[in-house]
Design an enzyme around this catalytic site. Structure first.
Site, PDB file in Angstrom:
ATOM      1  N   ASP A 287       0.870  -1.164   0.000  1.00 60.66           N
ATOM      2  CA  ASP A 287       0.000   0.000   0.000  1.00 60.66           C
ATOM      3  C   ASP A 287       0.919   1.229   0.000  1.00 60.66           C
ATOM      4  OD1 ASP A 287      -2.147   1.697  -0.008  1.00 60.66           O
ATOM      5  OD2 ASP A 287      -3.249   0.633   1.541  1.00 60.66           O
TER       6      ASP A 287
HETATM    7  C1  NOJ Z   1      -3.996   3.888   0.056  1.00 57.54           C
HETATM    8  C2  NOJ Z   1      -5.208   3.019   0.245  1.00 57.54           C
HETATM    9  O1  NOJ Z   1      -5.121   2.333   1.469  1.00 57.54           O
HETATM   10  C3  NOJ Z   1      -5.403   2.012  -0.868  1.00 57.54           C
HETATM   11  O2  NOJ Z   1      -6.673   1.421  -0.697  1.00 57.54           O
HETATM   12  C4  NOJ Z   1      -5.291   2.661  -2.200  1.00 57.54           C
HETATM   13  O3  NOJ Z   1      -5.516   1.711  -3.216  1.00 57.54           O
HETATM   14  C5  NOJ Z   1      -3.915   3.278  -2.342  1.00 57.54           C
HETATM   15  N1  NOJ Z   1      -3.736   4.290  -1.306  1.00 57.54           N
HETATM   16  C6  NOJ Z   1      -3.695   3.906  -3.710  1.00 57.54           C
HETATM   17  O4  NOJ Z   1      -4.511   4.992  -3.877  1.00 57.54           O
END
Ligand code: NOJ
Length: 759
Positions: A287
């Site tokens: 993430d």
């Molecule tokens: C953080 C989020 O937790 C995740 O769900 C998301 O896909 C990513 N950022 C990319 O935007």
């Protein structure tokens, strides 16, 4: 073929092997192609493939622009996220394939989690339709629109099971149940990926957040999630596995800690379980910055973090930029092996191959006009309107006040009544609010000149402007007038009306990422407004907007009707009008329990009985609360209709089930009311005794049916031994002979029961 030739001309320097690119299913050809390509790559170029770069800066000319552009040209970027324009994607792809030494294309990802510009209800709302085909179609439409903008990778589905409405990200998933969650997870993967990942209108799914993110302690985002393996396997892991079994080609690690180790650096999770036990063959992405976040988790400095994540099996670094900075050193120091790097690079190249990018790097972005006829086209909007109406849950309808007649004067009051920005809910980067109707506009259009819709805003979201400012980052909606002025205007409008419709609740940014809350009741200013309106004695209907279950106890005690409308997307206004005026009967059923009190969390209908379970009535020395019931106010599976459904007694074909046989439970449902409507017939089973404790009931089947007035239909649920399996103390998926209770009904509370025995 023409495309292939064009591309080949671009690749003379080193990629004559592109000739080998063949349909994605031909693994032998793919391996040969990738072997050849990898043999030409420098170590730096390999590491570059493991770098997922923030695209926003490249296209918006942010301060990092030059550095990012250089990364792409140097082959130091494998993929990019957050660009939302086909022309920009085309330009960046050109840089990668024309200006980098090996001409390796990038793939482009974004969170398109409930539609692109045609926005569907937030996933929690979508799940309340229990309409698996519709959910798959919504994902298909999302992919069609997103790919027309050049995207080919979607950070969806989010399949985290959640038992805690305080967690803001409950909005992004399918609620509390692993069985329903698994079906939805698989449907979304099918919708995004289709049958051919390399088609120019399908995109690669990314299952997230692996894993157990929805069980974060205290409902706080990014927090530790701690539980036994037994619980993980039975309650939290099934939807991830279902998505992988459906063919999802990528997985995102979660921010939380699992078993004392951050998921991003957790080898048991990302390799033992995901690859060795489940046979996952795609790649794992972190993430956002979750690799270097591990420093805060006390895993060590950036070198330690990169070592942990690479050795755990994490292939692609989302925006920590730590792989490109540290991997060479880690290799030199022998902390990671070249084999690990090669494996990760291969997985990324395989994804590109399967997406068809080696055949044509411009596959998704060459036609920059395609989007004009696709995005927000009438067919997509019509589908979104139909689906949105299916997600609304009628929680209360005293005296059948709903549906409303299109007559007289209707007062529409509340901060959500004339707002455009919030309708699409969380994670809707590509929403085009200017092209959506506000509820006020939609209702006025729906009643035409048959009724008058009066409007007053009534109040702000909450009294505390500073608190509102903190909760609402982008979609500011505060009215500068005083609380008193707003209230007086609302009372004057209410005074003139025959019926009051309140559009209230939370705004879009009060759920989603980093939006955890403990105050999940109606915010103070809105509650005070409701109290004042209730004193008028006029009938009041609450349209409750929220991305989470809310505590609606006061509202249930004091208002005439409650329709839970979530954030229903671009077609919110029309869909609400359809339901409010009876063109469509509400058919949504809750997939998350609405509690009496926030202190009941975590909670799920599928709980385990204690040694002292509560009985029908309150008794001391049982598993109770002194002040509120143990069950929710509105249970899982609950939802009313404008019509009434009568369930016949259940008939069971046999009370003895053999391990290779089946028995059938049948029930006839009759529409006994005055509206054609849909019902969701639910099957639950309880395993009475076992070697480990079993939930008091578990959803094991459901069917969404349409019945015309007076119509009956018999539903047959087949019960087989595999449906009775669970993970035992050795984590073996097995069933155990013995007695079971079978339950059928319209929700998890109001059920008929029968018994059978597994031999
Ligand atoms: C953080 C989020 O937790 C995740 O769900 C998301 O896909 C990513 N950022 C990319 O935007």
């Amino acid at each position: 073929m023409r495309k292939t030739i064009i591309f080949l001309t671009l690749c003379l320097a080193g990629l004559s092997a592109a000739l080998l690119a063949q349909p994605a299913t031909d693994t032998k050809q793919m391996n040969k192609f990738i072997d050849r390509l990898m043999s030409q790559m420098t170590l730096q170029e390999k590491i570059g493939q493991l770098n997922l770069v923030e695209g926003d800066d490249v296209v918006s000319g942010g301060k990092e622009k030059a550095a990012f552009v250089q990364m792409v040209k140097d082959g130091m970027a494998g993929a990019m996220l957050d660009i939302m324009d086909v022309k920009k994607i085309y330009a960046v792809q050109r840089m990668a394939v024309e200006e980098s030494r090996l001409h390796i294309p990038l793939f482009f990802g974004l969170d398109v989690i409930h539609g692109y510009s045609t926005v569907f209800p937030i996933p929690l709302g979508l799940s309340c339709s229990w309409d698996i085909d519709a959910i798959e179609r919504s994902a298909r439409i999302a992919a069609t629109e997103a790919t027309s903008e050049g995207l080919c990778w979607n950070f969806s589905p989010m399949v985290d099971i959640c038992h805690d409405g305080r967690w803001g990200r409950i909005a992004e998933g399918a609620g509390e149940d692993p069985y329903l969650g698994s079906q939805i997870a698989a449907a979304m993967v099918r919708g995004y990926q289709g049958t051919d990942l390399s088609a120019d209108n399908t995109m690669m799914a990314c299952v997230k957040h692996f894993g157990m993110y929805g069980a974060s302690d205290g409902g706080q985002d990014y927090n530790i999630a701690d539980m036994s393996r037994w619980r993980m396997y039975n309650e939290y892991l099934p939807p991830y596995k279902a998505a992988i079994d459906a063919g999802a080609f990528s997985v995102m690690s979660s921010f939380n800690v699992v078993d004392g180790i951050p998921a991003t650096g957790n080898r048991w999770l990302l390799t033992e379980l995901l690859r060795n036990q489940w046979g996952f063959r795609g790649f794992v992405v972190s993430d956002y910055e979750s690799i270097t976040d591990m420093t805060n988790h006390s895993i060590g400095d950036s070198l330690d973090c990169a070592t942990a994540s690479l050795n755990a099996g994490l292939d692609l670094d989302m925006c920590s930029y730590v792989y490109i900075r540290k991997v060479e050193q880690l290799l030199r120091e022998g902390r990671i092996s070249m084999k690990t790097i090669n494996q990760a690079v291969r997985r990324i190249l395989e994804a590109k191959y399967r997406l068809g990018l080696f055949d044509d790097p411009y596959r998704y972005c060459r036609d920059t006009l395609r989007r004009d006829s696709i995005i927000l086209c009438p067919q997509h909007r019509a589908e979104a309107r139909r689906i949105a109406a299916e997600t609304f849950v009628l929680l209360k309808n005293n005296g059948n006040i709903l549906p409303l007649k299109k007559q007289g004067k209707i007062a529409l009051i509340g901060p959500m009544a004339n707002d455009r920005l919030n309708l699409s809910g969380t994670w809707s980067w590509c929403a085009q609010p200017d092209r959506y109707l506000t509820l006020l506009e939609g209702l006025r259009r729906a009643v035409d000149d048959h009724a008058e819709i009066l409007y007053a805003r009534g109040c702000n979201l909450m009294y505390d402007a500073a608190m509102e400012d903190r909760m609402v980052r982008r979609k500011k909606m505060r009215d500068p007038r005083s609380d008193e002025q707003l209230l007086n205007e609302a009372l004057q409008v209410a005074d003139k009306a025959d019926v009051i419709v309140c559009a209230m609740g939370e705004c879009a940014e009060m759920s989603g990422e980093a939006a955890s809350m403990v105050g999940i009741e109606m915010p103070d200013a809105q509650r005070a407004l409701l109290e004042a309106l209730a004193k008028t004695g006029k009938p009041i209907i609450l349209l409750n907007f929220s991305g989470r279950p809310m505590v609606l106890k006061w509202e249930n005690d004091n208002l005439d009707a409650i329709l839970q409308v979530w954030f229903a997307g671009s077609e919110t206004a029309d869909a609400i009008a359809d339901v409010l005026f009876g063109q469509v009967s509400p058919s949504g059923h809750l997939t998350t329990t609405f509690p009496h009190h926030v202190g009941q969390y975590p909670m799920t209908y599928a709980r385990y009985a204690s040694g002292r379970p509560m009985g029908e009535r309150f008794q001391r020395f049982k598993t109770n609360y002194l002040d509120v019931p143990v069950e929710g106010l509105f249970p899982f599976g609950y939802g009313l209709s404008y019509t009434t459904f009568q369930y016949s007694p259940i008939t069971l074909s046999d009370s003895l089930l053999t391990s290779s046989g089946k028995i059938t439970a049948s029930v006839t449902i009759t529409n006994t009311g005055n509206y054609d409507a849909d019902e969701i017939v639910q099957l639950y089973i309880r395993d009475i005794s076992g070697s480990v404790v079993r939930p008091i009931k578990e959803l094991k089947g459901f069917e969404r049916i349409t019945l015309k007035r007076g119509e009956s239909r018999t539903i047959h649920f087949e019960i087989t031994e595999p449906m009775l399996r669970f993970y035992n103390k050795d984590l073996k998926h097995t069933s155990e002979p013995g007695d079971f209770t079978l339950m059928i009904g319209p929700n998890s509370r109001d059920l008929q029961t029968r018994h059978f025995t597994l031999k």
